[in-house]
Design a protein around this motif. Structure first.
Motif, short mmCIF file in Angstrom:
data_model
loop_
_atom_site.label_atom_id
_atom_site.label_comp_id
_atom_site.label_asym_id
_atom_site.label_seq_id
_atom_site.Cartn_x
_atom_site.Cartn_y
_atom_site.Cartn_z
N ILE A 9 43.21 50.44 32.29
CA ILE A 9 42.05 49.81 31.64
C ILE A 9 42.40 49.38 30.22
CG2 ILE A 9 39.70 50.20 30.80
CD1 ILE A 9 39.25 52.01 33.21
N ARG A 10 43.14 50.22 29.50
CA ARG A 10 43.53 49.85 28.14
C ARG A 10 44.45 48.63 28.14
NH1 ARG A 10 44.31 55.78 25.22
NH2 ARG A 10 42.14 55.97 24.51
N PHE A 11 45.30 48.52 29.16
CA PHE A 11 46.15 47.34 29.28
C PHE A 11 45.28 46.09 29.44
CE2 PHE A 11 48.55 44.16 31.60
CZ PHE A 11 49.79 44.19 31.00
N HIS A 12 44.28 46.17 30.30
CA HIS A 12 43.35 45.05 30.47
C HIS A 12 42.71 44.68 29.14
CE1 HIS A 12 43.62 45.73 34.81
NE2 HIS A 12 42.85 44.67 35.01
N GLN A 13 42.20 45.68 28.45
CA GLN A 13 41.47 45.41 27.20
C GLN A 13 42.37 44.84 26.12
OE1 GLN A 13 39.83 49.37 26.69
NE2 GLN A 13 37.82 48.72 27.42
N LYS A 14 43.62 45.27 26.09
CA LYS A 14 44.52 44.83 25.03
C LYS A 14 45.08 43.44 25.28
CE LYS A 14 48.59 46.23 22.36
NZ LYS A 14 49.57 47.30 22.08
N PHE A 15 45.43 43.14 26.53
CA PHE A 15 46.16 41.90 26.80
C PHE A 15 45.35 40.84 27.55
CE2 PHE A 15 49.54 45.11 26.43
CZ PHE A 15 50.27 44.54 25.39
N LEU A 16 44.27 41.24 28.21
CA LEU A 16 43.57 40.28 29.06
C LEU A 16 42.16 39.96 28.58
CD1 LEU A 16 44.72 41.59 32.56
CD2 LEU A 16 45.65 39.69 31.26
N GLY A 17 41.53 40.86 27.89
CA GLY A 17 40.17 40.62 27.42
C GLY A 17 39.37 41.90 27.39
N THR A 18 38.32 41.90 26.59
CA THR A 18 37.56 43.14 26.41
C THR A 18 36.40 43.27 27.38
OG1 THR A 18 36.23 42.03 24.73
CG2 THR A 18 38.13 43.28 23.96
N ASP A 19 36.01 42.19 28.05
CA ASP A 19 34.88 42.25 28.99
C ASP A 19 35.40 42.64 30.36
OD1 ASP A 19 32.43 42.14 30.12
OD2 ASP A 19 32.18 39.97 29.97
N ILE A 20 35.38 43.94 30.64
CA ILE A 20 35.97 44.48 31.86
C ILE A 20 34.91 45.22 32.66
CG2 ILE A 20 37.79 45.96 32.81
CD1 ILE A 20 38.88 43.69 31.15
N ALA A 21 34.94 45.04 33.97
CA ALA A 21 34.16 45.87 34.89
C ALA A 21 35.15 46.71 35.69
CB ALA A 21 33.33 45.01 35.82
N TYR A 22 34.69 47.86 36.15
CA TYR A 22 35.53 48.73 36.98
C TYR A 22 34.96 48.78 38.39
CZ TYR A 22 37.27 52.95 39.22
OH TYR A 22 37.78 53.83 40.13
N ALA A 23 35.82 48.57 39.38
CA ALA A 23 35.42 48.66 40.78
C ALA A 23 36.13 49.83 41.44
CB ALA A 23 35.74 47.36 41.51
N ALA A 24 35.34 50.81 41.84
CA ALA A 24 35.84 51.95 42.61
C ALA A 24 35.80 51.60 44.09
CB ALA A 24 34.99 53.19 42.33
N GLY A 25 36.34 52.49 44.91
CA GLY A 25 36.39 52.22 46.35
C GLY A 25 35.68 53.29 47.16
N GLY A 26 34.82 52.85 48.08
CA GLY A 26 34.12 53.77 48.96
C GLY A 26 34.92 54.19 50.18
N TRP A 27 36.08 53.56 50.39
CA TRP A 27 37.04 53.92 51.43
C TRP A 27 36.42 53.94 52.84
CZ3 TRP A 27 42.21 53.97 51.73
CH2 TRP A 27 42.91 53.84 50.53
N THR A 28 35.80 52.81 53.19
CA THR A 28 35.31 52.62 54.55
C THR A 28 36.26 51.72 55.35
OG1 THR A 28 33.91 50.88 53.63
CG2 THR A 28 32.87 53.01 54.09
N TRP A 29 37.43 51.45 54.79
CA TRP A 29 38.36 50.51 55.43
C TRP A 29 39.63 51.21 55.94
CZ3 TRP A 29 37.31 50.64 50.15
CH2 TRP A 29 38.34 51.08 49.32
N ASN A 30 39.61 52.51 55.99
CA ASN A 30 40.83 53.26 56.32
C ASN A 30 41.27 53.09 57.77
OD1 ASN A 30 42.64 54.97 54.80
ND2 ASN A 30 42.18 56.58 56.29
N GLY A 31 40.32 52.84 58.67
CA GLY A 31 40.63 52.72 60.09
C GLY A 31 39.34 52.75 60.88
N ILE A 32 39.24 53.67 61.82
CA ILE A 32 37.99 53.77 62.57
C ILE A 32 37.03 54.76 61.91
CG2 ILE A 32 39.18 53.22 64.72
CD1 ILE A 32 38.73 56.20 65.54
N ALA A 33 37.50 55.50 60.91
CA ALA A 33 36.68 56.53 60.26
C ALA A 33 36.80 56.41 58.74
CB ALA A 33 37.12 57.92 60.71
N PRO A 34 35.78 56.86 57.99
CA PRO A 34 35.84 56.79 56.53
C PRO A 34 36.80 57.82 55.95
CG PRO A 34 33.88 57.97 57.22
CD PRO A 34 34.53 57.45 58.48
#
Length: 658
Positions: free
Chosen positions: A333-358
């Motif tokens: 996140i600090r890399f993003h803020q320092k080199f790419l811009g300060t307006d950052i959102a964070y996306a976590a993962g609910g992990w429903t894509w692992n296979g047939i089960a969460p």
């Protein structure tokens, strides 16, 4: 309980009445607990019940925070056994939100397009949990008036449907934000011969082409027209081959970062012209700076040279579903803020894509760390993504557990352990689906077998490859040899069956459609575990019996194959029932073909073994082939890998290439 809402603004009352009625409560104009609503500037909710006055005061920055306060009160009353006529005692609860904007993102583009009633159900849940946004990921799942091929036969949403959803979200204080794609991830649209002229390479649009620019303008105008929001997510992720196809033929080699810069300026300019603010996934910018081209393999600060700047009016969404230490999130996140811009959102993962089960284990592990760091660094927006890679094989209802955990972390002011997270989730899970954390972790257990690590860092998904692998070929047999997974899945099936029986007992009889929905899901996973208990090691059994010429055991295996065939038909029927309840029919044909193909291969395997025993075949070459590790461990031993691509599981033959 009875609630009196007559002092609430008429525009606000509808959402409260709907939520309370759904939970089995009654609303009255003249009697019951008096509900008072207070809007405050602080990003904090406060819910207070005064028993003598029979008054519940709900204070919050926005409507969802008031809803969350209401539901926390309902949970407290339920704990005290007051649901059926009793009176709660004095009570007060305060919680501070860690983000200005927060909500889940639902992937409707991997074949499973949630139907309208299911999206509305999620809107109600999101609002009740105190989140204020819902994001719909719809690559080509919306209509473009000028292009009938866009989303054809994919279950796309009409403008009228999007407007209906937007109105419904507004009723509960939610902002509905579309997440589209304006560069890559458009293979299902570019598959049509009439659209081929707009392809650069693979699933990537031909940047700079006049017709492509016009298409993107049409995308933005059509998807935004029915919505109130001025925010749009433009995608632009995972376009690693940008400029290496038709673009190179036309223009010669051009640095991908320069193509990206020009493309983003064009698309963001369209949004700016139309009055919209944009966000994109950040990975392409990071990959162009990385020494290996990876998203998380960041260069040292002194090695970074920025030739391409991110527009100041653009928000970058840093998605990270994989790291298990706070230090990694902090650095990224600090890399993003320092080199790419300060307006950052964070996306976590609910992990429903692992296979047939969460994969709830990994979802909680990564989400806890990423959310904590994002909160401490003042990130304004948090998103929980629910992807459904490779055909949406995990039922959509499995999102509930991760959604509840995400909401809890949005309001957590200090570090939360897994145990605390699960305990805090139970009240919400009981309200929405009737099952508790320990029950949901049985779904997680389909992949978190004893041989996986504590937090399943490898995202092992044995339930998928052991389900689909051909019993005669055994592409994953060597990988699981000696693990006794048949016995493991037998025990898991019994536990899941117990959950279903408990939920259907008189004491826990389903009271809502949501509870009935979750019972269907648990029945499906009971059937999956039952099938795996017989199939997981059957290929190993067949190969061993064949090599020692144990014809009696081969005959017994042939009988088990027929039983697996019966169980597979049952599994397909259960999955179809869930799909048709949750999603539009488009896309189920893929799972129909996969599970139908599995049934056919089980039939064929039984025929082959029976034919060999009857002398029809002199040998079974499939069982003579030496079993190999699908993915050898570094030390040469076994490791449970992640393999979520059906086409790589079912055959070593050519499944989808020329």
């Amino acid at each position: 309980m009875i609630f009196c809402l007559n002092e609430a603004d008429e525009n606000l009352r509808g959402g409260f009445e709907e939520l309370l009625t759904e939970q089995g409560h009654t609303c009255s104009e003249t009697e019951g607990i008096r509900v008072l609503l207070r809007t405050i500037e602080d990003n904090m909710l406060c819910a207070e019940y005064k028993s003598q006055e029979r008054t519940l005061t709900l204070s919050g920055r926005d409507l969802p925070q008031m809803f969350r306060g209401l539901f926390l009160f309902l949970q407290k009353a339920d704990e005290q056994g007051m649901k059926n006529g009793g009176e709660p005692g004095e009570w007060r609860k305060e919680e501070r939100a860690g983000f200005q904007e927060m909500g889940p993102m639902y992937d409707c583009s991997r074949n499973g397009a949630l139907n309208i009633s299911q999206i509305k159900q999620r809107i109600r849940r999101i609002a009740a949990m105190g989140m204020n946004q819902i994001l719909l990921y719809i690559e080509d799942l919306y209509t473009i008036d000028e292009n009938p091929y866009f989303g054809a036969f994919r279950g796309r949403y009409t403008k009228e449907e999007l407007r209906e959803l937007d109105d419904y979200a507004f009723r509960f204080g939610l902002e509905l934000i579309p997440c589209i794609q304006t560069l890559a991830h458009l293979n299902t649209f570019l598959r049509w011969p009439s659209q081929e002229h707009m392809r650069d390479i693979k699933d990537i649009l031909l940047s700079g082409d006049d017709k492509v620019i016009e298409l993107i303008r049409q995308m933005i105008k059509n998807v935004m027209e029915p919505l109130r929001t001025k925010k749009i997510h433009l995608g632009m992720d995972e376009a690693e081959l940008l400029g290496f196809g038709k673009y190179m033929v036309r223009n010669g080699y051009t640095r991908p970062d320069l193509i990206m810069k020009q493309h983003l300026e064009t698309v963001n300019g369209i949004c700016r012209e139309l009055g919209y603010s944009s966000m994109i996934w950040s990975d392409m910018y990071v990959k162009l700076l990385s020494p290996t081209g990876g998203y998380y393999d960041l260069p040292d600060d002194e090695d970074v040279t920025i030739d391409v700047r991110v527009p100041s009016d653009l928000r970058l969404v840093y998605w990270d579903y994989y790291h298990h230490t706070e230090e990694e999130y902090l650095r990224n996140i600090r890399f993003h803020q320092k080199f790419l811009g300060t307006d950052i959102a964070y996306a976590a993962g609910g992990w429903t894509w692992n296979g047939i089960a969460p994969n709830y284990t990994r979802a909680a592990a990564t989400m806890r760390r990423g959310m904590k760091v994002s909160r401490e660094l003042g990130i304004p927006q948090a998103i929980c993504t629910f992807w459904y890679d490779n055909g949406a094989e995990t039922p959509m209802a499995c999102d509930l557990f991760s959604t509840v955990c995400f909401a809890q972390l949005c309001y957590a002011e200090q570090e939360v352990s897994v145990q605390e997270l699960h305990a805090g989730a139970d009240g919400w899970l009981k309200q929405f689906g009737g099952f508790l954390s320990e029950d949901y972790m049985l779904l997680d257990a389909l992949d978190k077998v004893p041989q996986t690590t504590e937090e399943n860092e490898e995202a092992a998904d044995p339930s998928k490859y052991l389900l689909y692998q051909d019993v005669l070929m055994g592409l994953f047999d060597k990988q699981t040899e000696g693990m006794e997974l048949g016995k493991y899945y037998r025990q898991l099936a019994d536990k899941l069956q117990g959950c279903c029986q408990d939920a259907l007992s008189q004491e826990k009889k389903p009271e809502t459609a949501e509870k009935e929905e979750m019972i269907r899901v648990f029945r499906y996973y009971t059937a999956a575990a039952e099938l795996l208990s017989k199939k997981a090691e059957l290929g190993l059994e067949l190969a061993a019996a064949y090599k020692r010429d144990d014809r009696k055991r081969l005959g017994e295996c042939a009988d088990i194959l027929r039983e697996c065939e019966r169980l597979c038909i049952c599994l397909k029927d259960l999955r179809e029932d869930i799909w048709m309840e949750e999603c539009r029919p488009f896309g189920f044909e893929v799972l129909d073909i996969r599970l139908g193909g599995l049934t056919a291969r089980l039939q064929s395997a039984s025929k082959r073994v029976r034919g060999y025993l009857e002398g029809k075949w002199e040998s079974l070459p499939e069982l003579e082939e030496e079993r190999l590790f699908y993915k050898p461990a570094a030390d040469g031993g076994a490791v449970l890998p992640s393999c979520n691509l059906w086409e790589r599981i079912v055959s070593a033959g050519n499944m989808c290439e020329v």
